[in-house]
Design a protein around this motif. Sequence first.
Motif, PDB file in Angstrom:
ATOM      1  N   ARG A  67       8.991   3.091  -7.393  1.00 44.29           N
ATOM      2  CA  ARG A  67       9.343   2.795  -8.796  1.00 44.29           C
ATOM      3  C   ARG A  67       8.381   3.520  -9.739  1.00 44.29           C
ATOM      4  NH1 ARG A  67       8.921  -2.417  -6.856  1.00 44.29           N
ATOM      5  NH2 ARG A  67       7.094  -2.683  -8.197  1.00 44.29           N
ATOM      6  N   LEU A  68       7.091   3.431  -9.441  1.00 44.97           N
ATOM      7  CA  LEU A  68       6.102   4.034 -10.321  1.00 44.97           C
ATOM      8  C   LEU A  68       6.102   5.552 -10.198  1.00 44.97           C
ATOM      9  CD1 LEU A  68       3.966   3.478 -12.415  1.00 44.97           C
ATOM     10  CD2 LEU A  68       2.286   3.137 -10.588  1.00 44.97           C
ATOM     11  N   VAL A 164      -5.630   9.036 -11.344  1.00 46.26           N
ATOM     12  CA  VAL A 164      -5.472   8.713  -9.923  1.00 46.26           C
ATOM     13  C   VAL A 164      -5.103   7.242  -9.827  1.00 46.26           C
ATOM     14  CG1 VAL A 164      -6.590   8.591  -7.664  1.00 46.26           C
ATOM     15  CG2 VAL A 164      -7.142  10.479  -9.219  1.00 46.26           C
ATOM     16  N   ILE A 165      -4.120   6.934  -8.991  1.00 48.74           N
ATOM     17  CA  ILE A 165      -3.673   5.549  -8.820  1.00 48.74           C
ATOM     18  C   ILE A 165      -3.744   5.183  -7.346  1.00 48.74           C
ATOM     19  CG2 ILE A 165      -1.786   3.908  -9.141  1.00 48.74           C
ATOM     20  CD1 ILE A 165      -0.736   5.676 -11.381  1.00 48.74           C
ATOM     21  N   ASN A 166      -4.477   4.148  -7.032  1.00 42.64           N
ATOM     22  CA  ASN A 166      -4.548   3.639  -5.660  1.00 42.64           C
ATOM     23  C   ASN A 166      -3.498   2.560  -5.464  1.00 42.64           C
ATOM     24  OD1 ASN A 166      -6.715   5.296  -5.179  1.00 42.64           O
ATOM     25  ND2 ASN A 166      -8.262   3.674  -5.326  1.00 42.64           N
ATOM     26  N   ARG A 167      -2.814   2.623  -4.344  1.00 40.09           N
ATOM     27  CA  ARG A 167      -1.833   1.584  -4.025  1.00 40.09           C
ATOM     28  C   ARG A 167      -2.523   0.302  -3.575  1.00 40.09           C
ATOM     29  NH1 ARG A 167       1.844  -1.427  -5.410  1.00 40.09           N
ATOM     30  NH2 ARG A 167       3.637  -1.807  -4.062  1.00 40.09           N
ATOM     31  N   PHE A 168      -3.728   0.434  -2.983  1.00 46.35           N
ATOM     32  CA  PHE A 168      -4.394  -0.726  -2.403  1.00 46.35           C
ATOM     33  C   PHE A 168      -5.751  -0.953  -3.054  1.00 46.35           C
ATOM     34  CE2 PHE A 168      -1.488   0.917   0.849  1.00 46.35           C
ATOM     35  CZ  PHE A 168      -0.701  -0.215   1.032  1.00 46.35           C
ATOM     36  N   ASP A 169      -6.286  -2.141  -2.802  1.00 45.91           N
ATOM     37  CA  ASP A 169      -7.534  -2.578  -3.411  1.00 45.91           C
ATOM     38  C   ASP A 169      -8.695  -2.214  -2.485  1.00 45.91           C
ATOM     39  OD1 ASP A 169      -9.618  -3.868  -4.662  1.00 45.91           O
ATOM     40  OD2 ASP A 169      -8.522  -5.737  -4.987  1.00 45.91           O
ATOM     41  N   HIS A 170      -9.632  -1.429  -2.983  1.00 48.51           N
ATOM     42  CA  HIS A 170     -10.765  -0.984  -2.162  1.00 48.51           C
ATOM     43  C   HIS A 170     -11.747  -2.111  -1.861  1.00 48.51           C
ATOM     44  CE1 HIS A 170     -12.410  -0.892  -6.228  1.00 48.51           C
ATOM     45  NE2 HIS A 170     -13.613  -0.859  -5.707  1.00 48.51           N
ATOM     46  N   ASN A 218      -2.936  -0.085  -8.451  1.00 43.51           N
ATOM     47  CA  ASN A 218      -1.562  -0.525  -8.734  1.00 43.51           C
ATOM     48  C   ASN A 218      -1.330  -1.886  -8.078  1.00 43.51           C
ATOM     49  OD1 ASN A 218       1.747   0.753  -7.796  1.00 43.51           O
ATOM     50  ND2 ASN A 218       1.157  -0.695  -9.375  1.00 43.51           N
ATOM     51  N   THR A 219      -1.741  -2.935  -8.771  1.00 48.37           N
ATOM     52  CA  THR A 219      -1.664  -4.274  -8.208  1.00 48.37           C
ATOM     53  C   THR A 219      -0.255  -4.839  -8.352  1.00 48.37           C
ATOM     54  OG1 THR A 219      -2.750  -6.435  -8.146  1.00 48.37           O
ATOM     55  CG2 THR A 219      -2.337  -5.474 -10.325  1.00 48.37           C
ATOM     56  N   SER A 220      -0.005  -5.946  -7.676  1.00 49.03           N
ATOM     57  CA  SER A 220       1.297  -6.614  -7.737  1.00 49.03           C
ATOM     58  C   SER A 220       1.140  -8.030  -7.206  1.00 49.03           C
ATOM     59  CB  SER A 220       2.335  -5.861  -6.901  1.00 49.03           C
ATOM     60  OG  SER A 220       2.056  -6.007  -5.520  1.00 49.03           O
ATOM     61  N   TRP A 221       2.226  -8.779  -7.234  1.00 46.20           N
ATOM     62  CA  TRP A 221       2.162 -10.160  -6.756  1.00 46.20           C
ATOM     63  C   TRP A 221       1.737 -10.238  -5.297  1.00 46.20           C
ATOM     64  CZ3 TRP A 221       4.773 -11.739  -2.518  1.00 46.20           C
ATOM     65  CH2 TRP A 221       5.893 -10.998  -2.115  1.00 46.20           C
ATOM     66  N   LEU A 283      -1.313  -2.233 -13.598  1.00 46.40           N
ATOM     67  CA  LEU A 283      -2.414  -1.356 -13.219  1.00 46.40           C
ATOM     68  C   LEU A 283      -3.729  -1.973 -13.665  1.00 46.40           C
ATOM     69  CD1 LEU A 283      -0.905   2.075 -14.325  1.00 46.40           C
ATOM     70  CD2 LEU A 283      -1.049   1.199 -11.991  1.00 46.40           C
ATOM     71  N   GLU A 284      -4.686  -1.993 -12.748  1.00 48.80           N
ATOM     72  CA  GLU A 284      -6.042  -2.437 -13.074  1.00 48.80           C
ATOM     73  C   GLU A 284      -6.944  -1.212 -13.157  1.00 48.80           C
ATOM     74  OE1 GLU A 284      -9.839  -4.771 -11.046  1.00 48.80           O
ATOM     75  OE2 GLU A 284      -7.854  -4.944 -10.141  1.00 48.80           O
TER      76      GLU A 284
END
Length: 846
Positions: A67-68, A164-170, A218-221, A283-284
Amino acid sequence: MYSIAHIKYFSTILIVVFVIIACQVNNLGAQSPKKPSSGEIYQQLQKLGFLGSVLYVAAHPDDENTRLISYLANEKKAHTTYLSLTRGDGGQNLIGSEISELLGVLRTQELLMARSIDNGRQMFTRANDFGYSKNAEETIKIWDTDKIKADVVWAIRNTRPDVVINRFDHRTSGETHGHHTASARLSYEMFEKAADPAVYPEQLSWVQPWQPKRLFFNTSWWFYGSEEKFKKADKSALMSIDVGVYYPLLGKSNTEIAAESRSKHKCQGFGSTGTRGLTLDYLELLKGDMPPSKADIFEGINTSWTRVVNGDKVQPLVEQAIQEYNFREPAASIPLLLKIYAAVQNIQDPFWKATKSTEVKEIIASCAGLYMEAKTNIHKACPGEDITLDFEVISQLADNAGVFQVKTIGLAYDTMPGQMLSLNEPLKWSRQLRIPENASLTAPYWLTKEGTLGMYHVDDQTLIGLPQTPRKLKAFFTIRFGASILTFERDIVHKFNSPENGETYRPLEIVPPASVAIKDPVYVFADNKAKDVVVTVHSWKANQNGKLTLPLPGDWKCTPNSHQFSHTLKGESQEFVFSVTPPSHGDQVSITPEVLTGEKAYTSRIINIDYSHIPFQTVLMKSTARLSRLDIQNRAKKIGYVMGAGDEIPSALNQIGCEVDLIKIDDIQLQKLKQYDAVIMGVRAYNTEENIKFKQNALLEYVKEGGTMLVQYNTSNGVVGKNLGPYPLTVSRGRVTVEEAEMRILQPQHPVFQTPNQITSKDFEGWVQERGLYFPSEWDPAYTPLLSCNDPGEKPLEGSLLIAGYGKGHYIYTGISFFRQLPEGVSGAYRLFANLISLGKTKQKG
């Protein structure tokens, strides 16, 4: 002679060829060429005016947020690249039998097809998907981390992202797949280092240091545990984007396009249904400054032509082209587009010069209805072989186009027709050309050298990151529009008419004159008796003569020592049989047959990957098989096998004397099942076969009347039917990923460990990739857990192997990854599997 414009074009190519080749994925080899509509041309014009870049980072194919990516590429018109650190080799395959490296090839192509829909671009690192990892520390330890860091820096320097966008949380190691967190950590760490010329300075022969402006997560529920928790969470520090926009020129919402893109991940079962309406993505900010309005990730970043030197000359021309575009007469834009192209050649930014030069040329071709093709009469050709090349050029809209020059790279052909094209009349001609003797063979570049558990071996810096091997055989069409000359690059392809599908494209593959393949990947010798090993020689070139040998190490012997072959026709195949005698003691070796023809030796096999949703793939890999001399007995002779997601266990069982029938779901009937000593359910059968719920009663009745039923792992979600077994059990996400993890036998005297093979701790040595996955976490007392295992630092899991008596028979549920172990010839896995399917069988006479 080349014109000045032509020379300047090739100068540009030389300067930035590595940037273009790393970023551009729209040409997908054998995919049908795109033929954009008038509305799509208008969108490309809009994109021409936007100079902003995004790099989206995750770990695997199917991790990306389509989507993004689609929103950034189609709504914002940004140069949007997905960097997948791996090719997904360690996953499962729901549509075929490809696993490991071949699965990586399949998933690579699925990613490319997804990008062709959402208009993103694709890159990779050299990281190998070695299987599930429970934390980032384990992942980073197994990957050659310095090289993966270099590849992340290479991707940043190649794509020059503003964002730059990360899909996951480091920050969440241990809470998700270790590859996921590792991808975010590496992106986070290399965000600033990509700008330091002292970091990986060897790359600076091709690219320049680059500092992105912002880094987001790129955070989400999903990261909050549930949609309900996410709704209640404080989002004041987040920015939100409505990715549910509608594109009237396409007649689709962005989320519908994203669903089409995601649905290309067929082998992972990620088909998606399109949605419409408001859809928020969050996005965070991790690094850089937050956009003041929290609505546009590019806010405050110059994304116009004025960001580059001499770009101010281009900007008004692009704006004029957009304003004056005539949807009914796209060709009317060509004169202005030619001015834009000339102006782009004067900007002093190599990245945007190369990117926008390619974009504007393709827009011109689309506006002219220009179609250029160089196709062959065959799909596979050998070095030194003659092929017929058919050329076609047509201008369907522009009446001032002419063919200035047509030249091939990799083939000796160069002509300067100097011929004007009559409007909507194709210019066609043919030439017979010879493939050079030194032509490179077609193969996935990351598989040509042996890698390690965590890394592919790729030395050529210009190949690193590319989604696939660049085609060496190309055609360059130089077209004159009035006084302007442009050169267009096209791959040479094979095109034919399929009775089922009509016009069909395949890539032109360069293959060796001969290939060799062993029929089975594993040969198991339970005693000292000889077995027939079948080897096929295939000639890809006419009039091939030679010798086939099967070199064997140590005390292994074969007769005859060699076979002679003589093939007159191209495409001719012949099977040969070697009688192989094992040593008297236990031993396992890897063998490679060898074909000697024309004083050259060939040891590779050719594997075709043919699915309708991706371009046809030809994979050239070393032909190997494993010979295992092991002490094994098996009492189950006739097996019924219900295939699930696809695996190679049936052929493995043939090696220990089983006669295996593949049973279709609709053919399951109690009377038919009674003929089998055991019925085995393939991996994920209860996830993939919808009608299995109607056959479960017959399967369990078979057990009740004395049969043995073995159910292999299923995922915890998407289980068809209420019950997997005769008694309740609950499948979890529990797994043990360390293949050396201790396997503790809980019931040493149980028949499974005693007969017909005595199982000890040694039988769990030499396993590959993992112990197992999706172990049950809860089960009825009627089940007996037989094994306990755990990854380091974790609690023991006892659900890897459960057995229950039901009526007169035996029901077995196992999450042990036999589907990986048996094709690899793991002796202990064979012995344990033989015991499982032999349950309840009396000792065979003789």
